[in-house]
Motif scaffolding. Structure first.
Motif, PDB file in Angstrom:
ATOM      1  N   UNK A   1       0.828  -1.211   0.000  1.00  0.00           N
ATOM      2  CA  UNK A   1       0.000   0.000   0.000  1.00  0.00           C
ATOM      3  C   UNK A   1       0.859   1.256   0.000  1.00  0.00           C
ATOM      4  N   UNK A   2       1.850   1.304   0.870  1.00  0.00           N
ATOM      5  CA  UNK A   2       2.716   2.473   0.928  1.00  0.00           C
ATOM      6  C   UNK A   2       3.514   2.614  -0.367  1.00  0.00           C
ATOM      7  N   UNK A   3       3.963   1.491  -0.913  1.00  0.00           N
ATOM      8  CA  UNK A   3       4.718   1.535  -2.162  1.00  0.00           C
ATOM      9  C   UNK A   3       3.885   2.053  -3.319  1.00  0.00           C
ATOM     10  N   UNK A   4       2.632   1.638  -3.402  1.00  0.00           N
ATOM     11  CA  UNK A   4       1.746   2.098  -4.479  1.00  0.00           C
ATOM     12  C   UNK A   4       1.517   3.608  -4.376  1.00  0.00           C
ATOM     13  N   UNK A   5       1.199   4.083  -3.187  1.00  0.00           N
ATOM     14  CA  UNK A   5       0.933   5.519  -3.009  1.00  0.00           C
ATOM     15  C   UNK A   5       2.177   6.339  -3.347  1.00  0.00           C
ATOM     16  N   UNK A   6       3.326   5.894  -2.870  1.00  0.00           N
ATOM     17  CA  UNK A   6       4.566   6.642  -3.094  1.00  0.00           C
ATOM     18  C   UNK A   6       4.951   6.641  -4.566  1.00  0.00           C
ATOM     19  N   UNK A   7       4.898   5.477  -5.213  1.00  0.00           N
ATOM     20  CA  UNK A   7       5.349   5.413  -6.606  1.00  0.00           C
ATOM     21  C   UNK A   7       4.398   6.131  -7.558  1.00  0.00           C
ATOM     22  N   UNK A   8       3.102   6.077  -7.308  1.00  0.00           N
ATOM     23  CA  UNK A   8       2.175   6.842  -8.146  1.00  0.00           C
ATOM     24  C   UNK A   8       2.433   8.335  -7.989  1.00  0.00           C
ATOM     25  N   UNK A   9       2.693   8.754  -6.758  1.00  0.00           N
ATOM     26  CA  UNK A   9       3.012  10.168  -6.512  1.00  0.00           C
ATOM     27  C   UNK A   9       4.278  10.569  -7.267  1.00  0.00           C
ATOM     28  N   UNK A  10       5.316   9.748  -7.159  1.00  0.00           N
ATOM     29  CA  UNK A  10       6.559  10.044  -7.870  1.00  0.00           C
ATOM     30  C   UNK A  10       6.338  10.077  -9.376  1.00  0.00           C
ATOM     31  N   UNK A  11       5.532   9.147  -9.880  1.00  0.00           N
ATOM     32  CA  UNK A  11       5.243   9.125 -11.308  1.00  0.00           C
ATOM     33  C   UNK A  11       4.602  10.414 -11.784  1.00  0.00           C
ATOM     34  N   UNK A  12       3.670  10.939 -11.004  1.00  0.00           N
ATOM     35  CA  UNK A  12       3.008  12.196 -11.363  1.00  0.00           C
ATOM     36  C   UNK A  12       3.980  13.375 -11.280  1.00  0.00           C
ATOM     37  N   UNK A  13       4.851  13.359 -10.284  1.00  0.00           N
ATOM     38  CA  UNK A  13       5.877  14.415 -10.194  1.00  0.00           C
ATOM     39  C   UNK A  13       6.757  14.401 -11.437  1.00  0.00           C
ATOM     40  N   UNK A  14       7.214  13.214 -11.818  1.00  0.00           N
ATOM     41  CA  UNK A  14       8.115  13.111 -12.967  1.00  0.00           C
ATOM     42  C   UNK A  14       7.393  13.477 -14.269  1.00  0.00           C
ATOM     43  N   UNK A  15       6.118  13.141 -14.349  1.00  0.00           N
ATOM     44  CA  UNK A  15       5.335  13.528 -15.530  1.00  0.00           C
ATOM     45  C   UNK A  15       5.254  15.050 -15.635  1.00  0.00           C
ATOM     46  N   UNK A  16       4.996  15.704 -14.504  1.00  0.00           N
ATOM     47  CA  UNK A  16       4.908  17.160 -14.495  1.00  0.00           C
ATOM     48  C   UNK A  16       6.228  17.812 -14.886  1.00  0.00           C
TER      49      UNK A  16
END
Length: 343
Positions: free
Chosen positions: A169-184
Motif C-alpha cells: 500500500x505504501x509503495x503504491x501511493x509513493x510510486x504513483x506520486x513520484x510518477x506524477x511528479x516526474x510527468x509534471x
C-alpha cells in the motif's frame, strides 16, 4: 490532445504491468513450493503459518522488462541503465537471502558496492534544493553521506515489510506520486518506469492482502528500497525537486524504522536480532488487525503524499510542511502508545 495521449500512455504502462504481474503470480502461487521458498514464522513474524515469500521476483522481472522496452522506444540515458542494473543487483542479493540467509556483513558489503555505483552514476556535481535555497555541492563532499543514507533507506524499506499489505500500500501511493511528479517535470522515461513499479505492486497487493498468500521477500523489498533511493536522488539532483519533499513523502517508512532503532538502542537491545517493536507491529501484537493497521498507516501516507506534493510545488513552505508531517507522525506514535495502554 497531447496531454490526453500522455496520460493514456501512462495508464497503459501501469495497466500492462498490473496485468502481467497478476497473471504470472496467479499462475505460480499454487506452485509456491517450486518457485518460492517458504517463510517460516520467527520472533519478528506476525504470521503463524509457513507462507511463500519472494513474490517480489515477479515485480522486479516485470519492471526490468519494461525498463528495457522504455530504453528501446524512449529517450533513455546510459547512466539510467546502470542504475537499473544496480537495483536489479539489490534484488538478486535479496533473492539469495530469501533462500539461503546471508550474514549481515555480507549483505551490507553487497549493498555498499551496488548503492555506491548507483550514487556515483547519478551524482554529477549537481545542485541541491533545500527549504527554498539552492546549494551546489561537489560530489566529493556528498558521496559518502548520500551513500550511507541510501543504504539506510534500502534497509528501512526492508524493515517495514512485516505486515500483510503494508509495504504494498505504501509503495503504491509513493510510486504513483513520484510518477506524477516526474510527468509534471517532463521526465517521461522515469515516469513510465515508476508507474510500472506501481502496477506490479498493485497486482502483488491482491495476493498479499490479509490473510497474505505470498510475501514480497527481500528480493522485492530491497529492490523497491533501491528504486525509492534512486528516484529520490535523481529527483533532487537532476530534476530540481526539494529534498524535504522526499523526506515528507517517505516519512512513514523512515520514521517508523528509525524511531524503532533508536528506541531499541536506548534500551540496550541488539538491533540485529529479530523483533516486533515497529509501531505497526506493536499495534498488531495488541490486537489490531493487519487490515486496520494498513488502512490507518495508508491514510497517514496519503496525508504525507499531499504535504509532499504541495512542497514539490511550493518549496518556500518546506520547513512548515516538514514540521507538520513530523507532528502528524508524532500523533501516530501517541496513538500506538494509547492502544498499548488500553489493552
Amino acid at each position: 490532445m497531447t496531454h490526453f495521449i500522455g496520460f493514456l500512455e501512462l495508464f497503459f504502462a501501469l495497466l500492462a504491468a498490473f496485468l502481467l504481474t497478476f497473471i504470472v503470480l496467479n499462475f505460480l502461487i499454487d506452485r509456491a513450493s517450486v518457485v518460492f521458498p517458504r517463510d517460516m514464522p520467527n520472533l519478528r513474524s506476525l504470521h503463524i503459518a509457513p507462507t511463500p515469500r519472494g513474490g517480489g521476483v515477479i515485480c522486479l522481472s516485470v519492471t526490468m522488462l519494461a525498463s528495457l522496452l522504455v530504453a528501446v522506444f524512449s529517450s533513455f540515458e546510459w547512466w539510467m541503465l546502470g542504475v537499473g542494473t544496480c537495483i536489479a543487483g539489490l534484488g538478486i542479493v535479496g533473492f539469495i537471502d530469501d533462500r539461503c540467509p546471508l550474514s549481515v556483513r555480507k549483505k551490507i558489503l553487497a549493498q555498499t558496492i551496488l548503492v555506491g555505483v548507483m550514487v556515483g552514476l547519478i551524482l554529477d556535481d549537481r545542485s541541491w534544493q533545500l527549504f527554498g535555497e539552492v546549494f551546489v555541492l561537489p560530489d566529493v563532499f556528498v558521496f559518502w553521506p548520500v551513500l550511507i543514507l541510501m543504504i539506510w533507506l534500502v534497509n528501512l524499506t526492508n524493515f517495514i515489510d512485516g505486515a500483510d499489505g503494508l509495504l504494498g500500500v505504501h509503495g503504491v501511493i509513493i510510486t504513483i506520486t513520484l510518477g506524477l511528479w516526474f510527468y509534471a517535470l517532463d521526465a517521461r522515461a522515469l515516469c513510465l518506469i515508476t508507474l510500472v513499479v506501481s502496477g506490479t505492486l498493485l497486482a502483488f497487493l491482491r495476493f498479499n492482502w490479509s490473510p497474505a498468500r505470498i510475501f514480497l521477500g527481500d528480493v522485492g523489498s530491497l529492490a523497491l528500497g533501491g528504486w525509492l533511493g534512486a528516484t529520490m536522488l535523481i529527483g533532487i539532483t537532476r530534476l530540481g525537486l526539494p529534498a524535504e519533499a522526499f523526506v515528507i513523502l517517505y516519512g512513514y517508512i523512515v520514521f517508523d524504522a528509525s524511531f524503532t532503532l533508536i528506541r531499541r538502542l536506548s534500551a540496550g537491545n541488539n538491533v540485529f536480532l529479530a523483533h516486533r517493536d515497529h509501531l505497526y507491529q506493536r499495534l498488531i501484537v495488541k490486537g489490531k488487525s493487519h487490515q486496520h493497521v494498513v488502512l490507518v498507516t495508508g491514510g497517514l501516507q496519503v496525508v504525507l503524499m499531499v504535504l509532499a506534493s504541495v512542497n514539490a510545488m511550493l518549496d518556500e513552505y518546506g520547513v512548515w510542511l516538514l514540521l507538520t508531517a513530523t507532528a502528524i507522525l508524532g500523533l501516530f506514535t501517541l496513538y500506538v502508545v494509547s492502544v498499548e495502554r488500553r489493552v
